[in-house]
Scaffold this motif. Structure first.
Motif, PDB file in Angstrom:
ATOM      1  N   TRP A 226     137.088  -4.326 -42.186  1.00 46.35           N
ATOM      2  CA  TRP A 226     136.052  -5.572 -42.694  1.00 46.35           C
ATOM      3  C   TRP A 226     136.290  -6.725 -41.995  1.00 46.35           C
ATOM      4  O   TRP A 226     135.534  -7.655 -41.651  1.00 46.35           O
ATOM      5  N   ARG A 227     137.562  -7.181 -41.533  1.00 43.13           N
ATOM      6  CA  ARG A 227     137.880  -8.386 -40.873  1.00 43.13           C
ATOM      7  C   ARG A 227     137.214  -8.212 -39.473  1.00 43.13           C
ATOM      8  O   ARG A 227     136.230  -9.195 -38.915  1.00 43.13           O
ATOM      9  N   THR A 228     136.921  -6.889 -38.814  1.00 44.38           N
ATOM     10  CA  THR A 228     136.073  -7.068 -37.724  1.00 44.38           C
ATOM     11  C   THR A 228     134.594  -7.009 -37.867  1.00 44.38           C
ATOM     12  O   THR A 228     133.923  -7.706 -37.027  1.00 44.38           O
ATOM     13  N   PHE A 229     134.271  -6.346 -38.927  1.00 43.82           N
ATOM     14  CA  PHE A 229     132.815  -6.567 -39.218  1.00 43.82           C
ATOM     15  C   PHE A 229     132.270  -7.942 -39.579  1.00 43.82           C
ATOM     16  O   PHE A 229     131.464  -8.360 -39.091  1.00 43.82           O
ATOM     17  N   VAL A 230     133.308  -8.495 -40.316  1.00 45.11           N
ATOM     18  CA  VAL A 230     132.798 -10.244 -40.812  1.00 45.11           C
ATOM     19  C   VAL A 230     132.929 -10.902 -39.263  1.00 45.11           C
ATOM     20  O   VAL A 230     132.292 -11.966 -39.512  1.00 45.11           O
ATOM     21  N   PHE A 231     133.887 -10.687 -38.541  1.00 45.58           N
ATOM     22  CA  PHE A 231     133.843 -11.261 -37.300  1.00 45.58           C
ATOM     23  C   PHE A 231     132.539 -11.147 -36.637  1.00 45.58           C
ATOM     24  O   PHE A 231     131.896 -12.008 -36.142  1.00 45.58           O
ATOM     25  N   GLY A 232     131.999  -9.992 -36.346  1.00 44.21           N
ATOM     26  CA  GLY A 232     130.716  -9.577 -35.952  1.00 44.21           C
ATOM     27  C   GLY A 232     129.648 -10.495 -36.612  1.00 44.21           C
ATOM     28  O   GLY A 232     128.642 -11.195 -36.068  1.00 44.21           O
ATOM     29  N   ASP A 233     129.830 -10.494 -37.940  1.00 42.75           N
ATOM     30  CA  ASP A 233     128.856 -11.327 -38.493  1.00 42.75           C
ATOM     31  C   ASP A 233     128.912 -12.738 -38.344  1.00 42.75           C
ATOM     32  O   ASP A 233     127.731 -13.547 -38.119  1.00 42.75           O
ATOM     33  N   LEU A 234     130.150 -13.504 -38.109  1.00 36.10           N
ATOM     34  CA  LEU A 234     130.309 -14.939 -37.737  1.00 36.10           C
ATOM     35  C   LEU A 234     129.729 -15.311 -36.442  1.00 36.10           C
ATOM     36  O   LEU A 234     128.910 -15.982 -36.169  1.00 36.10           O
ATOM     37  N   VAL A 235     129.791 -14.171 -35.550  1.00 37.72           N
ATOM     38  CA  VAL A 235     129.289 -14.359 -34.154  1.00 37.72           C
ATOM     39  C   VAL A 235     127.940 -14.522 -34.245  1.00 37.72           C
ATOM     40  O   VAL A 235     127.190 -15.335 -33.853  1.00 37.72           O
ATOM     41  N   ARG A 236     127.283 -13.291 -34.962  1.00 36.07           N
ATOM     42  CA  ARG A 236     125.679 -13.510 -35.165  1.00 36.07           C
ATOM     43  C   ARG A 236     125.274 -14.491 -35.930  1.00 36.07           C
ATOM     44  O   ARG A 236     124.263 -15.149 -35.289  1.00 36.07           O
ATOM     45  N   ARG A 237     125.854 -14.961 -36.990  1.00 36.35           N
ATOM     46  CA  ARG A 237     125.376 -16.094 -37.600  1.00 36.35           C
ATOM     47  C   ARG A 237     125.469 -17.511 -36.575  1.00 36.35           C
ATOM     48  O   ARG A 237     124.546 -18.436 -36.714  1.00 36.35           O
ATOM     49  N   THR A 238     126.782 -17.682 -35.784  1.00 35.70           N
ATOM     50  CA  THR A 238     126.802 -18.761 -35.016  1.00 35.70           C
ATOM     51  C   THR A 238     125.857 -18.780 -34.050  1.00 35.70           C
ATOM     52  O   THR A 238     125.129 -19.722 -33.745  1.00 35.70           O
ATOM     53  N   LEU A 239     125.439 -17.544 -33.390  1.00 36.86           N
ATOM     54  CA  LEU A 239     124.329 -17.689 -32.433  1.00 36.86           C
ATOM     55  C   LEU A 239     122.979 -18.027 -32.811  1.00 36.86           C
ATOM     56  O   LEU A 239     122.047 -18.713 -32.423  1.00 36.86           O
ATOM     57  N   GLU A 240     122.704 -17.658 -34.224  1.00 36.38           N
ATOM     58  CA  GLU A 240     121.365 -17.873 -34.878  1.00 36.38           C
ATOM     59  C   GLU A 240     121.442 -19.304 -35.354  1.00 36.38           C
ATOM     60  O   GLU A 240     120.291 -20.161 -35.406  1.00 36.38           O
ATOM     61  N   PHE A 241     122.386 -19.692 -35.767  1.00 37.31           N
ATOM     62  CA  PHE A 241     122.626 -21.442 -36.095  1.00 37.31           C
ATOM     63  C   PHE A 241     122.213 -22.327 -34.832  1.00 37.31           C
ATOM     64  O   PHE A 241     121.886 -23.280 -34.904  1.00 37.31           O
ATOM     65  N   LYS A 242     122.752 -21.668 -33.709  1.00 40.37           N
ATOM     66  CA  LYS A 242     122.690 -22.432 -32.417  1.00 40.37           C
ATOM     67  C   LYS A 242     121.082 -22.219 -31.979  1.00 40.37           C
ATOM     68  O   LYS A 242     120.868 -22.593 -30.753  1.00 40.37           O
ATOM     69  N   GLY A 243     120.426 -21.220 -32.545  1.00 44.95           N
ATOM     70  CA  GLY A 243     118.689 -21.291 -32.240  1.00 44.95           C
ATOM     71  C   GLY A 243     118.580 -20.058 -31.261  1.00 44.95           C
ATOM     72  O   GLY A 243     117.443 -19.622 -30.990  1.00 44.95           O
ATOM     73  N   TYR A 244     119.689 -19.308 -31.035  1.00 44.99           N
ATOM     74  CA  TYR A 244     119.174 -17.855 -30.270  1.00 44.99           C
ATOM     75  C   TYR A 244     118.613 -16.959 -31.239  1.00 44.99           C
ATOM     76  O   TYR A 244     118.624 -16.912 -32.528  1.00 44.99           O
TER      77      TYR A 244
END
Ligand code: AMP
Ligand code: ZN
Length: 483
Positions: A42-60
């Protein structure tokens, strides 16, 4: 400043420049569904979620793919031992995984392909490698990837990890899905059917058999995201052989660069030790929920450490998560009240206050957002991001205590918080704390009441009570409260 990320391929922090902005193709190696995912996974999957959310936050515009590994060595072993069918066995853990993703408030990937549904793509990829002379059928009927032939074409095996080929004997083979870098050798793409595989096999031009684990990810990722895409993620244990083999298979078949940025999350330890069932420190998400912790607390704790640092998970840390969230919730609660309350008092209506340039006050919404974004841009520096959040909470509490925030200030602070929370994914306390099972019992009670089946609705109310929840019927409908 733009987003910078540590790329395992270049072993350096690089500016993130996707191949076709604003689109981003992102593939995360998903779970091997032979058990419930543990807190390390879950650490790794939550990290994946953080990457996705960060990219979406930045408009990608992100296309997020996470595969479900539903056929590989460990699964076959369990199917044999439990005498079940492959689908019956893996289906249970796949459903649990998707439910757990929701419990941790991870955004659901846009595609969750199952390896068993990509057998024809896997076979085509192997055929391409055979045609190119990079793969060959061995005497045992299995098809292997030839590292010698691949390197002979001028390709690099060992792009993520420096490997020593001096001790390698040409043609030496490894059939199992997992092996150490000391055993670097030709690896299996297609494993010929053996009696131990039971019913788990497919026909193919190379004979009956099943795919190796590595080729599954190459086939699913390139089918959905194309031969070249932006981001590939996983835990650090996947660097070798899994990701190295994925690169070799994909680039060997397409002749194109496979992935631009490789991101790897460091491992999680529990109470300072590697997790193991015999040490009694092995926790699935469900074990922690049964201890009374919430998905929100677990998510918060998993998000406190930088993804490239080993994280020591402790139950004490989870208690701390509870306290930290309570501080945030209390501040947000007061801000909501302030935003809804009519302006009163001189400080709240002081026109001078509005003359202050946005961002000049510590804790002001613009500054909060700017600092939070800077922290994320710096290779997802989550400690700095949390530092900004808690500084803002402190400053906001001070302003609330001084009565120096008017309704408009409070409301713009909440708007900024919502943007931040689109990355952190904490949600609000009430939304996050009612488990799915409890919500569906509440819905069943409502349905029984509407059908005037009061015996059933009372029985459900008692069941909820036994599980620690009471229903309060309010004019706005029923509300759940924890006992
Ligand atoms: P698996 O289901 O074993 O294929 O693993 C799913 C994901 O969890 C992979 O990305 C692994 O790298 C990751 N993983 C496994 N163990 C740990 C751990 N202790 N800490 C962090 N990630 C892990
Ligand atoms: Zn994979």
């Amino acid at each position: 400043m733009g987003l910078k990320l540590f790329n395992t391929l270049s072993r350096s922090i690089q500016e993130f420049a996707p191949l076709a902005p604003p689109k981003v193709g992102m593939y995360c190696c998903g779970p091997t569904v032979y058990d419930f995912a543990h807190i390390g996974n879950w650490r790794t999957f939550v990290f994946g979620d953080l990457v996705r959310r960060t990219l979406e936050f930045k408009g990608y515009a992100v296309t997020h793919v996470m595969n479900i590994t539903d056929v590989e060595d460990k699964i076959i072993k369990h199917v044999r031992e439990t005498k079940t069918s492959l689908r019956e066995f893996t289906g249970k853990y796949e459903a649990a995984f998707l439910e757990d993703l929701k419990t941790l408030n991870c955004r659901l990937p846009h595609h969750t392909p199952r390896a068993t549904e990509y057998i024809s793509e896997i076979i085509s990829l192997i055929e391409k490698l055979v045609q190119r002379g990079i793969a060959y059928k061995a005497a045992d009927g299995s098809v292997y990837f030839s590292i010698e032939k691949y390197r002979g074409c001028g390709c690099t095996y060992g792009q993520l990890l420096k490997l020593n080929f001096d001790e390698m004997k040409a043609g030496e083979r490894v059939k199992s899905d997992e092996y150490a870098k000391e055993s670097v050798a030709d690896f299996a793409l297609w494993k010929a059917r053996v009696p131990e595989d039971g019913d788990v096999f497919w026909p193919s031009p190379f004979g009956e058999g099943r795919p190796g684990w590595h080729i599954e990810c190459s086939a699913m990722s390139t089918k959905i995201l194309g031969p070249s895409f932006d981001l590939h993620l996983g835990g650090e244990d996947l660097i070798f052989p899994h990701h190295e083999d994925e690169i070799a298979q994909s680039e060997g078949a397409t002749g194109k660069p496979f992935v631009k940025y490789w991101l790897h999350g460091a491992h999680l330890l529990v109470e300072g030790k590697k997790m193991s069932k015999s040490l009694g420190n092995f926790f699935t998400l469900r074990d922690l929920l049964a201890k009374g912790f919430t998905g929100r607390e677990i998510r918060y704790l998993l998000l406190t450490a930088h993804y490239r640092e080993t994280f020591n998970f402790t139950l004490e840390g989870l208690q701390g998560a509870h306290a930290a969230l309570a501080r945030i919730d209390e501040c947000l609660g007061k801000l909501r009240e302030a935003a809804g309350a009519p302006a009163s008092g001189s400080a709240r209506t002081d026109p001078q206050k509005n003359l202050q340039p946005a961002g000049s006050v510590t804790g002001a919404p613009n500054e909060l957002l700017a600092r939070f974004t800077d922290a994320l841009d710096d290779d997802l520096n989550i400690s700095a991001a949390w530092g900004t959040v808690f500084e803002w909470v402190r400053e906001t509490n001070r302003q609330l205590a001084e009565n120096s925030l008017n309704a408009a200030d409070a409301s713009s602070a909440l708007t900024a918080w919502n943007k931040i929370d689109s990355v952190l994914g904490l949600g609000t306390k009430s939304e996050a704390e009612v488990p799915a099972e409890i919500s569906s019992l509440l819905a069943a009670r409502q349905a029984a009441r509407q059908a005037k089946d009061f015996k059933k609705s009372d029985a459900i109310r008692d069941e909820l009570k036994a599980k620690g929840w009471v229903i309060e019927d309010t004019p706005k409908g029923p509300k759940l409260k924890k006992l």
